[in-house]
Design an enzyme around this catalytic site. Structure first.
Site, PDB file in Angstrom:
ATOM      1  N   THR A   1      14.902  42.335  79.334  1.00  0.00           N
ATOM      2  CA  THR A   1      15.042  41.769  77.982  1.00  0.00           C
ATOM      3  C   THR A   1      15.380  42.840  76.943  1.00  0.00           C
ATOM      4  OG1 THR A   1      12.635  41.878  77.852  1.00  0.00           O
ATOM      5  CG2 THR A   1      13.592  39.742  78.332  1.00  0.00           C
ATOM      6  N   ASP A   2      15.724  42.365  75.724  1.00  0.00           N
ATOM      7  CA  ASP A   2      16.114  43.277  74.633  1.00  0.00           C
ATOM      8  C   ASP A   2      14.945  43.523  73.678  1.00  0.00           C
ATOM      9  OD1 ASP A   2      18.812  42.890  75.574  1.00  0.00           O
ATOM     10  OD2 ASP A   2      18.764  40.967  74.560  1.00  0.00           O
TER      11      ASP A   2
ATOM     12  N   SER B   1      12.094  45.474  69.010  1.00  0.00           N
ATOM     13  CA  SER B   1      13.332  44.708  69.193  1.00  0.00           C
ATOM     14  C   SER B   1      14.459  45.713  69.340  1.00  0.00           C
ATOM     15  CB  SER B   1      13.591  43.809  67.983  1.00  0.00           C
ATOM     16  OG  SER B   1      14.891  43.272  68.066  1.00  0.00           O
ATOM     17  N   ARG B   2      15.176  45.646  70.463  1.00  0.00           N
ATOM     18  CA  ARG B   2      16.242  46.627  70.687  1.00  0.00           C
ATOM     19  C   ARG B   2      17.515  46.268  69.939  1.00  0.00           C
ATOM     20  NH1 ARG B   2      14.107  46.098  76.093  1.00  0.00           N
ATOM     21  NH2 ARG B   2      12.463  47.642  76.301  1.00  0.00           N
ATOM     22  N   VAL B   3      17.514  45.101  69.289  1.00  0.00           N
ATOM     23  CA  VAL B   3      18.646  44.734  68.436  1.00  0.00           C
ATOM     24  C   VAL B   3      18.329  45.159  67.003  1.00  0.00           C
ATOM     25  CG1 VAL B   3      19.982  42.785  67.526  1.00  0.00           C
ATOM     26  CG2 VAL B   3      19.372  42.860  69.930  1.00  0.00           C
TER      27      VAL B   3
END
Length: 507
Positions: A338-339, A364-366
């Site tokens: 997951t991101d 959150s990698r976004v």
């Protein structure tokens, strides 16, 4: 009347032609053994992987193990109705489910059959439950927010359309609540929702459906329920079936949000299935392809390119941990796919912080790419303020003599923790979240007692809607806090602060 030889041959040819079209060719086999939701079938030599087989009584099975002398088949129904020696027919269809807007507002089982007593579903389209995820060229970077309605999540671990954000934590600490709130938050937006319940009690699923119906969210939501009483094969395929229903919207240039509740139970169902099919066990008795099982499911969530319609499928998979152990096999697998993850902590939950989001371990990698400018402006200092507060709070409990700057930071931190609390089934739109966080980070709450903050927040929204509704309108329109709007917000919050203090007798 004379009939020529040519005419006779034409009549015979015509009859032969019609006769051939009436012949129904179907390859059949027989059941060698059956039990525990698995049937071994002999005689269907040309069977394909993931093909649906039909047993007597109309029960369907899913071909999983294609061996030299038999086919290992998962039964998608009541296995007690199947006997050794009974006939099995090939359908020639790879497993598929009905998709489309007709599915919205309905509760279906793991293979798309309605179980809500509202009659049959007249879907115009079906889709295979197993398809390849879009490739890199077919995708576009995640750049639009997908609001969950939760202040703690939208401010610090934002979710974008097309992202996969894991919700992880022990049992009974609000994972499902957070995701149900995210579905309710999509009301009046263009996002279609799919809620996949895997391995849960029917009563629990009924409560979720009732909550969605009560808040008007059921009209844009499909519930796929493979409950604890359903056989393991149904619990395994339900997630893929729900994903195909979401992909219909993504591939038609629309937006969808899918909740997998939860993937740890799907992994257990897949382990049961694999062991019964005599596939070799690996770590913790899970089969070797358990990682591939979750990755090919979650990779299908994406934001597709403008050429393909710019649709998106956002996933919120849920994973249940045992005593907070995020380093176990399945949690680490899904974390790496997951991101980012929202980590819910039992200590926070039981101390009254709900949703119990651990800001330090959630990521959150976004990140900022999934936030509008207004949210970035207030959330940037929020994370820093909370981090400083946590560090100081650990030291402050050892000593009583604190300088003014330290006391101010502790005061601010306590109030920020308090305003991030949120009741269940009350998701907030972006403009309200930004306003309360603005009040917290700019010091408007520092002089108020902590116990009055919930009432302050409630009254503040009402005050702005009645006296300065242009603040919310401007924020929705511009999606940023410019100089003029900031002045207006400060002026309004100062005026409201005075009114609130007077009404609560705090002056």
């Amino acid at each position: 009347m004379q009939i020529k030889a040519e005419e006779i041959s034409q009549i015979i040819k015509g009859q032969i032609k019609d006769y051939e079209s009436k012949v129904d060719l179907s390859e059949t086999g027989t059941v060698i053994s059956v039990g525990d939701g698995i049937a071994r079938v002999h005689g269907v030599e040309n069977c394909m992987a993931m093909e649906l087989l039909e047993f007597t009584g109309g029960i369907l099975g899913l071909a999983l193990n294609l061996e030299t002398d038999n086919v290992g088949c998962a039964v998608l129904g009541d296995v007690r109705k199947i006997k050794e020696g009974s006939e099995v027919k090939r359908t020639g269809k790879i497993a598929e489910v009905p998709v489309g807007p007709e599915m919205e507002g309905r509760v279906v089982d793991g293979v798309g059959f309605p179980i809500d007593g509202q009659g049959p579903i007249t879907a115009k389209e079906t889709r295979k439950i197993e398809v390849l995820a879009p490739g890199v060229i077919a995708r576009k970077s995640v750049h639009e927010p997908c609001y969950t309605g939760s202040k703690a999540v939208d401010a610090m671990t934002p979710v974008g359309r097309g992202q996969r954000e894991l919700v992880i934590g022990d049992r009974q600490i609000g994972k499902t609540s957070l995701c149900v709130d995210a579905i309710i938050a999509q009301k009046n937006t263009d996002v279609h929702c799919i809620y996949v319940a895997i391995g849960q009690k029917k009563s629990t699923v009924a409560l979720v459906v009732e909550a969605l119906r009560k808040h008007g969210a059921m009209e844009y939501t499909t519930v796929v329920a493979a409950c604890a009483s359903d056989p393991a094969p149904l619990q395994y395929v339900a997630a893929f079936a729900g994903c195909s229903m979401g992909e219909y919207f993504r591939d038609n240039g629309q937006h969808a949000l899918i909740i997998y509740d939860d993937l740890s139970k799907q992994a257990v169902a897949y382990r049961e299935l694999s062991l019964l099919l005599r596939r070799p066990p690996g770590r913790e008795a899970f089969p070797g392809d358990i990682f591939f099982n979750h990755s090919r499911l979650l990779e299908r969530s994406s934001k597709v390119s403008d050429e393909l319609g710019a649709g998106s499928l956002t996933a919120l998979p849920i994973i249940e941990t045992q005593a907070g152990d995020v380093s176990a096999f399945i949690p680490t697998n899904v974390i790496s796919i997951t991101d980012g993850q929202v980590y819910l902590e039992p200590n926070l939950f039981f101390s009254g912080v709900r949703p119990a989001v651990n800001v330090g371990l959630s990521v959150s990698r976004v990140g900022g790419a999934a936030q509008v400018k207004a949210m970035k402006q207030v959330a940037g200092t929020l994370r820093l303020d909370l981090a400083q507060y946590r560090e100081l709070a650990a030291f402050a409990q050892f000593g009583s003599d604190l300088d003014k700057a330290t006391q101010a930071q502790l005061t601010r931190g306590e109030r920020l923790v308090e305003i991030l609390k949120q009741p269940q089934y009350m998701p907030l739109p972006m403009e309200k979240q930004v306003t309360i966080l603005f009040a917290g980070t700019k010091g408007f709450l520092d002089t108020l007692p902590i116990t009055s903050l919930a009432e302050y927040e409630k009254q503040m929204y009402e005050y702005i809607e009645q006296n300065e509704a242009s603040i919310f309108d401007e924020m929705r329109e511009k999606q940023e806090i410019d100089g003029g709007l900031e002045e207006k917000m400060k002026k309004t919050l100062t005026a409201f602060g005075e009114t609130f203090k007077a009404s609560m007798g705090l002056n």
